[in-house]
Design a protein around this motif. Sequence first.
Motif, mmCIF file in Angstrom:
data_model
loop_
_atom_site.group_PDB
_atom_site.id
_atom_site.type_symbol
_atom_site.label_atom_id
_atom_site.label_comp_id
_atom_site.label_asym_id
_atom_site.label_seq_id
_atom_site.Cartn_x
_atom_site.Cartn_y
_atom_site.Cartn_z
ATOM 1 N N PHE A 171 11.432 -15.556 20.755
ATOM 2 C CA PHE A 171 10.611 -14.410 21.103
ATOM 3 C C PHE A 171 11.543 -13.227 21.369
ATOM 4 O O PHE A 171 12.692 -13.427 21.759
ATOM 5 N N PRO A 178 8.317 -14.917 27.113
ATOM 6 C CA PRO A 178 6.857 -14.819 27.000
ATOM 7 C C PRO A 178 6.158 -15.184 28.297
ATOM 8 O O PRO A 178 6.712 -15.890 29.135
ATOM 9 N N HIS A 208 1.268 -18.684 24.681
ATOM 10 C CA HIS A 208 2.600 -18.193 25.014
ATOM 11 C C HIS A 208 2.707 -16.859 24.277
ATOM 12 O O HIS A 208 2.677 -16.841 23.038
ATOM 13 N N SER A 209 2.806 -15.738 25.009
ATOM 14 C CA SER A 209 2.734 -14.442 24.331
ATOM 15 C C SER A 209 3.761 -13.456 24.862
ATOM 16 O O SER A 209 4.213 -13.545 26.006
ATOM 17 N N TYR A 210 4.087 -12.516 23.986
ATOM 18 C CA TYR A 210 5.016 -11.447 24.327
ATOM 19 C C TYR A 210 4.526 -10.181 23.633
ATOM 20 O O TYR A 210 4.184 -10.207 22.450
ATOM 21 N N TYR A 228 3.289 -10.875 19.780
ATOM 22 C CA TYR A 228 3.665 -12.192 19.282
ATOM 23 C C TYR A 228 3.000 -13.242 20.155
ATOM 24 O O TYR A 228 2.980 -13.110 21.375
ATOM 25 N N ALA A 229 2.474 -14.289 19.554
ATOM 26 C CA ALA A 229 1.826 -15.338 20.347
ATOM 27 C C ALA A 229 1.911 -16.679 19.643
ATOM 28 O O ALA A 229 1.854 -16.759 18.411
#
Length: 189
Positions: free
Chosen positions: A37, A41, A61-63, A70-71
């Motif tokens: 990432f 995240p 799980h994300s950013y 982004y996930a």
Amino acid sequence: MRVIPLVPALILFMSGASAAQDWVEYASRADLFTVNFPGQPKVQDITYRTEYGITIPGRVHSYEDGPNRYAVTVIDYADVQKIHAERVKDCKGYPDTCGNPWVAELRGAMDFATWSFIKRDAKVTYFAYGNSDRIEGRRIQLTNADRSRTFVAIHMHQNRLYIFEATVPANAPPPGRSEEPVLAAQFLP
């Protein structure tokens, strides 16, 4: 230890605006994957409503970095047979109404997830079967109403549905440019 790559290089990438950042290798032991990432995240527990109307657990799980998102969403299908069996346990209706659709639930999970992207207010610019080191999946590319682009890879492995997703602005470099770093994932043993 055998590591299985999930996302081809051209699916999930970062834009030029994030190029100066150091990417982090992120491992989720709970969800059995490793991914890069652009930063650490955040993780959120979710519930997911399946095609056949049951609710099962998952995690996102994300950013986010400005317009870049982004996930990795992981949905746990491990208990669908038991959940469906419990649902029809006391059913006394016609056999078609008392059937346990757990096999169809598992086999159709990738297609149901794919449908959730296709029916968005976006133009599908690419849709194909994907196979990453013998792990079958679907690949989708969308141009959204705001001209941003979303790249998706969906895989099912060990009764877990993995949805890898990146959305970048319209002016981001085209996917597949070798000089652009990628968001790549692998399964953990």
